[in-house]
Design a protein around this motif. Structure first.
Motif, PDB file in Angstrom:
ATOM      1  N   UNK A  16       4.090 -54.291 -41.134  1.00 39.41           N
ATOM      2  CA  UNK A  16       4.474 -53.020 -40.533  1.00 39.41           C
ATOM      3  C   UNK A  16       3.352 -52.561 -39.594  1.00 39.41           C
ATOM      4  N   UNK A  17       3.453 -52.922 -38.317  1.00 38.83           N
ATOM      5  CA  UNK A  17       2.378 -52.619 -37.355  1.00 38.83           C
ATOM      6  C   UNK A  17       1.029 -53.163 -37.819  1.00 38.83           C
ATOM      7  N   UNK A  18       1.064 -54.215 -38.583  1.00 41.64           N
ATOM      8  CA  UNK A  18      -0.176 -54.826 -39.068  1.00 41.64           C
ATOM      9  C   UNK A  18      -0.705 -54.221 -40.352  1.00 41.64           C
ATOM     10  N   UNK A  19      -0.108 -53.098 -40.785  1.00 43.10           N
ATOM     11  CA  UNK A  19      -0.641 -52.394 -41.964  1.00 43.10           C
ATOM     12  C   UNK A  19      -0.102 -52.989 -43.265  1.00 43.10           C
ATOM     13  N   UNK A  20      -0.913 -52.886 -44.306  1.00 42.19           N
ATOM     14  CA  UNK A  20      -0.495 -53.256 -45.666  1.00 42.19           C
ATOM     15  C   UNK A  20      -0.198 -51.980 -46.440  1.00 42.19           C
ATOM     16  N   UNK A  21       0.840 -52.028 -47.286  1.00 42.15           N
ATOM     17  CA  UNK A  21       1.229 -50.814 -48.038  1.00 42.15           C
ATOM     18  C   UNK A  21       0.354 -50.595 -49.255  1.00 42.15           C
ATOM     19  N   UNK A  22      -0.071 -51.687 -49.892  1.00 42.61           N
ATOM     20  CA  UNK A  22      -0.843 -51.566 -51.138  1.00 42.61           C
ATOM     21  C   UNK A  22      -1.521 -52.892 -51.452  1.00 42.61           C
ATOM     22  N   UNK A  23      -2.523 -52.797 -52.306  1.00 41.83           N
ATOM     23  CA  UNK A  23      -3.179 -53.990 -52.846  1.00 41.83           C
ATOM     24  C   UNK A  23      -2.811 -54.099 -54.316  1.00 41.83           C
ATOM     25  N   UNK A  24      -2.482 -55.309 -54.761  1.00 40.18           N
ATOM     26  CA  UNK A  24      -2.226 -55.554 -56.184  1.00 40.18           C
ATOM     27  C   UNK A  24      -3.179 -56.651 -56.650  1.00 40.18           C
TER      28      UNK A  24
ATOM     29  N   UNK B 252     -11.286 -51.589 -50.292  1.00 37.18           N
ATOM     30  CA  UNK B 252     -12.296 -50.734 -49.660  1.00 37.18           C
ATOM     31  C   UNK B 252     -12.449 -51.078 -48.168  1.00 37.18           C
ATOM     32  N   UNK B 253     -12.515 -52.364 -47.866  1.00 36.95           N
ATOM     33  CA  UNK B 253     -12.675 -52.785 -46.470  1.00 36.95           C
ATOM     34  C   UNK B 253     -11.485 -52.375 -45.615  1.00 36.95           C
ATOM     35  N   UNK B 254     -10.278 -52.481 -46.211  1.00 40.57           N
ATOM     36  CA  UNK B 254      -9.045 -52.221 -45.462  1.00 40.57           C
ATOM     37  C   UNK B 254      -8.610 -50.757 -45.553  1.00 40.57           C
ATOM     38  N   UNK B 255      -9.393 -49.943 -46.253  1.00 41.62           N
ATOM     39  CA  UNK B 255      -9.104 -48.516 -46.443  1.00 41.62           C
ATOM     40  C   UNK B 255      -7.727 -48.294 -47.085  1.00 41.62           C
ATOM     41  N   UNK B 256      -7.439 -49.094 -48.097  1.00 40.54           N
ATOM     42  CA  UNK B 256      -6.178 -48.950 -48.835  1.00 40.54           C
ATOM     43  C   UNK B 256      -6.488 -48.272 -50.166  1.00 40.54           C
TER      44      UNK B 256
END
Ligand SMILES: O=P(O)(O)OC[C@H]1O[C@H](OP(=O)(O)OP(=O)(O)O)[C@H](O)[C@@H]1O
Ligand code: HPA
Ligand SMILES: [Mg+2]
Length: 167
Positions: free
Chosen positions: A36-44, A59-63
């Protein structure tokens, strides 16, 4: 860990500094590659080994949305099986689209295979990968040979070693 548990020929000992650097490198490689425009929704994170790399990557990806999935592997008549002990939030996950699922390593690929069946559209990332498990992982940083056992810093402690030239 018992001495005879690991039949591997080689040991690859990873320091906290190394796993930090490699997890950061993983995050940078994934940055901007979400659907989605390069963004990730969440980290699991796949517990427990995936939790440290997942924290560093989030932390690096500000998620800020981080969940976990717990898998228990066991040997049943010499065939390794795995089952899900705890799932992440169903509403968050959907079919996995836009979700980054992170583990420390892929070895046989069994763990990721189980998770992939649940979330076929998620993106699977590990810091380290062995050849057998490579088809199960979408992004990784370092490949090691199948006969190498990776020792993580949370499984090790500093200890005295004899000098190379003993007396
Ligand atoms: O590709 P595979 O052959 O499935 O092996 C890889 C998995 O094995 C290890 O976890 P383990 O099940 O030992 O649990 P832990 O993370 O809690 O230490 C590792 O952290 C991976 O999750
Ligand atoms: O090489 C490894 N190191 C630590 N845990 C593991 N679980 C499967 N393979 C490995
Ligand atoms: Mg694990």
């Amino acid at each position: 860990m018992s001495e005879n548990r690991l039949p591997h020929e080689k040991g690859f000992h990873i320091s906290w500094d190394q796993i930090h650097r490699d997890s950061r490198a993983l995050a940078w490689r994934l940055d901007g590659h979400g659907p989605d425009d390069g963004a990730w929704r969440a980290v699991v994170a796949i517990t427990r080994g995936g939790m440290a790399p997942a924290m560093i990557a989030a932390r690096e990806l500000d998620i800020r949305t981080v969940d976990t999935i717990s898998i228990k592997s066991y040997d049943h008549q010499s065939q390794s099986e795995a089952r899900v002990l705890k799932k992440p939030d169903d509403k968050l996950m959907g079919d996995g689209t836009g979700i980054l699922i992170i583990d420390d390593l892929v070895d046989s690929g069994k763990t990721l295979e189980v998770v992939r069946e649940l979330y076929p559209n998620a993106h699977f990332a590990t810091v380290y990968a062995k050849p057998k498990g490579r088809p199960q992982v979408d992004t990784f940083i370092t490949e090691v040979s199948q006969d190498t056992w990776i020792f993580f810093p949370w499984d090790m402690a500093l200890q005295y070693v004899e000098p190379y030239r003993g007396n």
